[in-house]
Design an enzyme around this catalytic site. Structure first.
Site, PDB file in Angstrom:
ATOM      1  N   LYS A  35       0.852  -1.191   0.000  1.00 51.53           N
ATOM      2  CA  LYS A  35       0.000   0.000   0.000  1.00 51.53           C
ATOM      3  C   LYS A  35       0.885   1.238   0.000  1.00 51.53           C
ATOM      4  CE  LYS A  35      -4.611  -0.301   1.948  1.00 51.53           C
ATOM      5  NZ  LYS A  35      -5.412  -0.087   3.155  1.00 51.53           N
TER       6      LYS A  35
HETATM    7  O1  G3P Z   1      -9.133   0.396   3.753  1.00 50.95           O
HETATM    8  C1  G3P Z   1      -9.122   1.688   4.262  1.00 50.95           C
HETATM    9  C2  G3P Z   1      -9.891   1.736   5.507  1.00 50.95           C
HETATM   10  O2  G3P Z   1      -9.265   0.948   6.460  1.00 50.95           O
HETATM   11  C3  G3P Z   1     -10.149   3.090   6.062  1.00 50.95           C
HETATM   12  O3  G3P Z   1     -11.330   2.974   6.749  1.00 50.95           O
HETATM   13  O4  G3P Z   1     -13.032   3.547   8.371  1.00 50.95           O
HETATM   14  O5  G3P Z   1     -10.660   4.275   8.740  1.00 50.95           O
HETATM   15  O6  G3P Z   1     -12.051   5.348   6.977  1.00 50.95           O
HETATM   16  P1  G3P Z   1     -11.785   4.106   7.776  1.00 50.95           P
END
Ligand code: G3P
Length: 217
Positions: free
Chosen positions: A84
C-alpha cells in the site's frame, strides 16, 4: 465483485476465511496498531498464510526512496503481498519503480479521480478510494468509485478499484452496483451483510414446525 477483509485481526481473518467468501486482506498502520502486534512482519506473514489471495501491507515512510526500499523489503515477506502506497507525488514515483519490478501496489488514500488515473498510469495493480471518509466530509464517495470504474473501463486500464473505508452493508450494495472490482470491508460489516431478520425468523419458524411434526409422530 470480490470481498476483501479490512483488518489485521487474526481471529477475525480466520473466522471470515471459513466462510469461503474472502479473497484478500487489506491492512493499514491504524488497523495494525489496534492489534498491538509483538512483531509486524510475523503478523503480516501469518495473515498471508491464512489467506492465499492479495494481502495489502502499507509503507510507513513518506519519501520516495525510503518507500521503495521499505516496499522491496515487505514484498519479500510472502508471495501474495501487495504494497500500500499513499496517493502522493512520492507515492506515484514509488509505484512506477515497484511496478517495473513486478511488485504489486495498492494506491491508497485515493480521494479523487485524478489520483486514481495517475496511479493506474504509474502501474498500480489496485487503487483504493476511501468512500466513508469522503462521505464524512459531505462528498459522495460512491460516485468516485463509479467514475474510477467507468474511466478505467473506457480506457481499458487494468487497474482494479477497491472500494475502501466501507462503513455499512449499504456501502457494499452500492459498490457492487457501481462496478467496483473489490470492496474491502471491516469484519463487523461482513457479519451485517450476512444477517437478515427474516432469515432468523424463518429459521425459527421452520425448526418450530419441524419440532411440532416430530412430536405428533
Ligand atoms: O481500507 C481503508 C480503511 O481501512 C479506512 O477505513 O473507516 O478508517 O475510513 P476508515
Amino acid at each position: 465483485m470480490r470481498i476483501f477483509l479490512d483488518t489485521a485481526n487474526i481471529d477475525h481473518i480466520r473466522q471470515a476465511a471459513r466462510l469461503g467468501v474472502i479473497s484478500g486482506i487489506t491492512t493499514n498502520p491504524s488497523l495494525v496498531s489496534r492489534e498491538k502486534p509483538a512483531d509486524y512482519r510475523a503478523t503480516i506473514e501469518e495473515i498471508c498464510s491464512i489467506i492465499p489471495g492479495p494481502v495489502s501491507a502499507e509503507v510507513v515512510v513518506e519519501e520516495a526512496q525510503a518507500m521503495i526500499e521499505q516496499a522491496r523489503q515487505i514484498s519479500t515477506w510472502a508471495p501474495n503481498i501487495v504494497i500500500k502506497i499513499p496517493a502522493t507525488a512520492e507515492g506515484l514515483e514509488t509505484t512506477s519503480v515497484l511496478a517495473k519490478e513486478n511488485i504489486k501496489v495498492n494506491l491508497t488514500l485515493c480521494f479523487s479521480l485524478n489520483q486514481a488515473l495517475l496511479g493506474a498510469l504509474a502501474g498500480a495493480t489496485y487503487v483504493s478510494p476511501f468512500v466513508g471518509r469522503l462521505d464524512d466530509i459531505g462528498h459522495d464517495g460512491m460516485e468516485l468509485v463509479k467514475d474510477m470504474v467507468d474511466v478505467f473501463t473506457h480506457y481499458q486500464l487494468p487497474t482494479q478499484v477497491i472500494a475502501a473505508s466501507i462503513r455499512h452493508p449499504e456501502h457494499c450494495v452500492a459498490a457492487a452496483k457501481a462496478g467496483a472490482h473489490i470492496a474491502t470491508v471491516p469484519y463487523a460489516v461482513l457479519m451485517q451483510m450476512i444477517r437478515h431478520p427474516l432469515t432468523d425468523t424463518g429459521i425459527t419458524r421452520f425448526l418450530a414446525d419441524w419440532q411440532h411434526l416430530s412430536e405428533q409422530q
